[in-house]
Design a protein around this motif. Structure first.
Motif, PDB file in Angstrom:
ATOM      1  N   GLU A  73      -1.623  48.599  56.074  1.00  0.00           N
ATOM      2  CA  GLU A  73      -1.249  47.350  55.412  1.00  0.00           C
ATOM      3  C   GLU A  73      -2.386  46.360  55.640  1.00  0.00           C
ATOM      4  O   GLU A  73      -2.624  45.912  56.763  1.00  0.00           O
ATOM      5  N   ALA A  74      -3.112  46.041  54.593  1.00  0.00           N
ATOM      6  CA  ALA A  74      -4.311  45.217  54.713  1.00  0.00           C
ATOM      7  C   ALA A  74      -4.116  43.833  54.108  1.00  0.00           C
ATOM      8  O   ALA A  74      -3.457  43.684  53.069  1.00  0.00           O
ATOM      9  N   SER A  75      -4.691  42.845  54.757  1.00  0.00           N
ATOM     10  CA  SER A  75      -4.692  41.498  54.176  1.00  0.00           C
ATOM     11  C   SER A  75      -5.654  41.433  53.000  1.00  0.00           C
ATOM     12  O   SER A  75      -5.378  40.792  51.989  1.00  0.00           O
ATOM     13  N   ILE A  76      -6.785  42.102  53.166  1.00  0.00           N
ATOM     14  CA  ILE A  76      -7.853  42.093  52.163  1.00  0.00           C
ATOM     15  C   ILE A  76      -8.322  43.521  51.937  1.00  0.00           C
ATOM     16  O   ILE A  76      -8.481  44.292  52.889  1.00  0.00           O
ATOM     17  N   THR A  92     -11.474  40.368  42.163  1.00  0.00           N
ATOM     18  CA  THR A  92     -10.875  40.961  40.966  1.00  0.00           C
ATOM     19  C   THR A  92      -9.779  40.017  40.487  1.00  0.00           C
ATOM     20  O   THR A  92      -9.619  38.909  41.006  1.00  0.00           O
ATOM     21  N   ASN A  93      -8.994  40.463  39.520  1.00  0.00           N
ATOM     22  CA  ASN A  93      -7.902  39.629  39.016  1.00  0.00           C
ATOM     23  C   ASN A  93      -6.702  39.578  39.951  1.00  0.00           C
ATOM     24  O   ASN A  93      -5.801  38.758  39.766  1.00  0.00           O
ATOM     25  N   VAL A  94      -6.646  40.454  40.943  1.00  0.00           N
ATOM     26  CA  VAL A  94      -5.522  40.495  41.882  1.00  0.00           C
ATOM     27  C   VAL A  94      -5.926  39.793  43.174  1.00  0.00           C
ATOM     28  O   VAL A  94      -6.907  40.197  43.814  1.00  0.00           O
ATOM     29  N   PRO A  95      -5.218  38.754  43.591  1.00  0.00           N
ATOM     30  CA  PRO A  95      -5.564  38.059  44.836  1.00  0.00           C
ATOM     31  C   PRO A  95      -5.596  39.017  46.023  1.00  0.00           C
ATOM     32  O   PRO A  95      -4.700  39.846  46.189  1.00  0.00           O
ATOM     33  N   GLY A  96      -6.636  38.904  46.813  1.00  0.00           N
ATOM     34  CA  GLY A  96      -6.773  39.754  47.991  1.00  0.00           C
ATOM     35  C   GLY A  96      -7.482  41.073  47.741  1.00  0.00           C
ATOM     36  O   GLY A  96      -7.814  41.783  48.683  1.00  0.00           O
ATOM     37  N   ILE A 109      -8.742  44.133  57.349  1.00  0.00           N
ATOM     38  CA  ILE A 109      -9.520  44.366  56.129  1.00  0.00           C
ATOM     39  C   ILE A 109      -9.785  45.853  55.989  1.00  0.00           C
ATOM     40  O   ILE A 109     -10.199  46.520  56.942  1.00  0.00           O
ATOM     41  N   VAL A 110      -9.538  46.367  54.788  1.00  0.00           N
ATOM     42  CA  VAL A 110      -9.838  47.769  54.489  1.00  0.00           C
ATOM     43  C   VAL A 110     -10.904  47.802  53.398  1.00  0.00           C
ATOM     44  O   VAL A 110     -10.771  47.142  52.360  1.00  0.00           O
ATOM     45  N   ILE A 111     -11.954  48.551  53.660  1.00  0.00           N
ATOM     46  CA  ILE A 111     -13.065  48.686  52.712  1.00  0.00           C
ATOM     47  C   ILE A 111     -13.137  50.145  52.271  1.00  0.00           C
ATOM     48  O   ILE A 111     -13.297  51.040  53.100  1.00  0.00           O
ATOM     49  N   ILE A 112     -12.996  50.369  50.978  1.00  0.00           N
ATOM     50  CA  ILE A 112     -13.064  51.724  50.437  1.00  0.00           C
ATOM     51  C   ILE A 112     -14.470  51.948  49.905  1.00  0.00           C
ATOM     52  O   ILE A 112     -14.853  51.430  48.864  1.00  0.00           O
TER      53      ILE A 112
END
Length: 467
Positions: free
Chosen positions: A141-144, A304-308, A4-7
């Motif tokens: 490369e993040a799953s979420i 959001t509208n994009v899965p993941g 998981i990557v959190i910005i």
């Protein structure tokens, strides 16, 4: 193990990171300013610390009423440098605490910026990271991915902050001394809080409000009560007045209003809302919907509208509260990692305005009741009749409760009082847990206490039931 990557490392980001780490995910947080983000370093924590200093000054008001001779407010001096140093010191300490908590939980914390990379095949999302102090980028490369980049003070083209005389609320702590005469432009929550704090510190304040009352989006009874306190303490409030431009004039500023009038002061504080930090993240290019306002639309589980790809906090425009941002972040991780999750319920979110007195609300609003959207019975008890309030010489403020007409279920409340942020809690618990006025009325409260007025309000609504 999911990566998981959190910005963004503010409340939405760091609370999400702690949840994800607890659920054994591989978590990376990328934050430009420091752990805790703008909330901790430049917005919420600093402003409430600044307000805490103003409350100390307030303690010297009207002491003769208590038989205490302190020479009054005139004898109090405020060392602006010391106040500002304390604000910054506590903000950095809180940021360090957040950083330590993240590291202890096993979160990778990166000081830098990030953006979404090119869309890739498969079930991962490429995040391009630019660490501070390095010219090279690298990709994860993040799953979420969680977007939690917050917001920035809105700037008017005709009132560009210079950090010296024309200021945003993030710049006031760099002033070498308190303003000699402050003009606050914007009477929403932020404008009202700073106007209240500076007034308490002895600064003459003019508050420019584009509406017919301060804090127009708050409970009308509460906003009116606080405006009356402001005026009684010497604040100049210009209602229905829109600031058109702010210019430097010698050692001061001149604010031109849309009706042609001008107001002069030593400094101007611009408090006209915030804009989301969503530029430069590669969202649109990646296919993430971004509204014309810049906010990222999300559903009640932060998707959001994009899965993941999830988003949380002020960049979503849902409700600009640190508590809501944190819950949005947690919900995002619970949902993304397959945990049971309750979608965000704004109806049970308590909010507080840190003026003097404070204004706290939860549940349905007076406007919803007045226009018939929500059927409700209500009662409003002035604090002046409360024994503890009399002992503390509190004349301003009230407790208001709303309940459903038939069942008596408590569906909302308003408190105007010192520490209303604490007093709203029992009403919030009642709303969250579908309690009735009868249940609250039968709860024994401390005597004397301000919270006793909450139970008394419930008893009055219960008597209506029995009638």
């Amino acid at each position: 193990m999911k990566r998981i990557v959190i910005i963004g490392g503010g409340p939405a980001g760091y609370e999400a990171a702690l949840v994800a780490a607890q659920l054994r995910a591989d978590v990376t947080v990328i934050e430009a300013d420091g752990a805790g983000g703008a909330c901790v370093l430049s917005d919420c924590v600093p402003s409430k610390t600044f307000i805490a200093s103003s409350e100390v000054v307030t303690g010297y008001r009207d002491t003769e009423e208590f038989g205490i001779h302190s020479d009054g407010l005139e004898a109090v001096t405020v060392d602006a440098t010391a106040v500002h140093e304390r604000v910054k010191r506590l903000a950095l300490a809180q940021s360090a605490d957040v950083h330590s908590k993240l590291v202890k939980a096993g979160v990778t914390f990166v000081a830098g910026t990030a953006r979404l990379g090119e869309d890739t095949l498969g079930h991962t999302h490429r995040v391009v990271v630019s660490p501070h102090g390095s010219d090279s980028e690298y990709a994860i490369e993040a799953s979420i991915v969680l977007i939690a980049t917050g917001a920035t003070p809105r700037v008017l083209a005709s009132a560009v902050p210079d950090g010296e005389r024309v200021l945003t609320w993030r710049q006031v702590y760099d002033l070498p001394e308190l303003p000699q005469r402050l003009i606050v432009i914007g009477s929403g929550v932020t404008g009202a809080e700073f106007a209240s704090a500076y007034l308490a510190m002895g600064v003459p304040v003019t508050l420019v409000s584009s509406r017919d009352r301060v804090m127009p989006h708050e409970d009308p009874d509460a906003a009116t009560a606080i405006e009356q306190v402001f005026r009684a303490r010497g604040m100049t409030i210009l209602n229905n007045s829109r600031a058109e431009a702010v210019t430097r004039v010698g050692d001061g500023v001149e604010v031109r209003l849309s009706d042609g009038r001008t107001v002069t002061g030593s400094h101007a504080l611009i408090a006209v809302g915030s804009v989301p930090n969503t530029d430069g993240l590669g969202l649109t290019e990646y296919g993430v919907t971004v509204a014309d306002s810049g906010f990222v639309p999300v559903d009640r589980v932060s998707r959001t509208n994009v899965p993941g790809i999830y988003a949380a906090g002020d960049c979503t425009g849902v409700l600009p509260l640190a508590s809501v941002a944190a819950m949005q972040g947690r919900i995002a991780m619970w949902h993304a990692l397959g945990e049971a999750v309750v979608p965000l319920r704004l109806r049970t979110v308590a909010a507080n305005v840190f003026t003097d007195p404070e204004l706290a609300t939860v549940g349905v609003s007076q406007n919803e009741v007045d226009d018939g959207r929500v059927p409700a019975r209500q009662v409003m008890l002035p604090l002046a009749g409360n024994a503890r309030a009399k002992m503390a010489d509190l004349h301003d403020g009230f407790v208001k409760l709303f309940c459903r007409p038939a069942s008596g279920q408590i569906i909302g409340g308003v408190v105007v009082a010192p520490r209303a942020s604490e007093l709203i809690m029992p009403i919030t618990v009642a709303v969250e847990n579908h309690m009735t006025v009868s249940q609250l009325a039968h709860t024994i409260t401390i005597y004397p206490s301000l919270s006793g007025s909450i139970a008394e309000a419930a008893r009055q609504l219960m008597w209506h039931d029995e009638e």
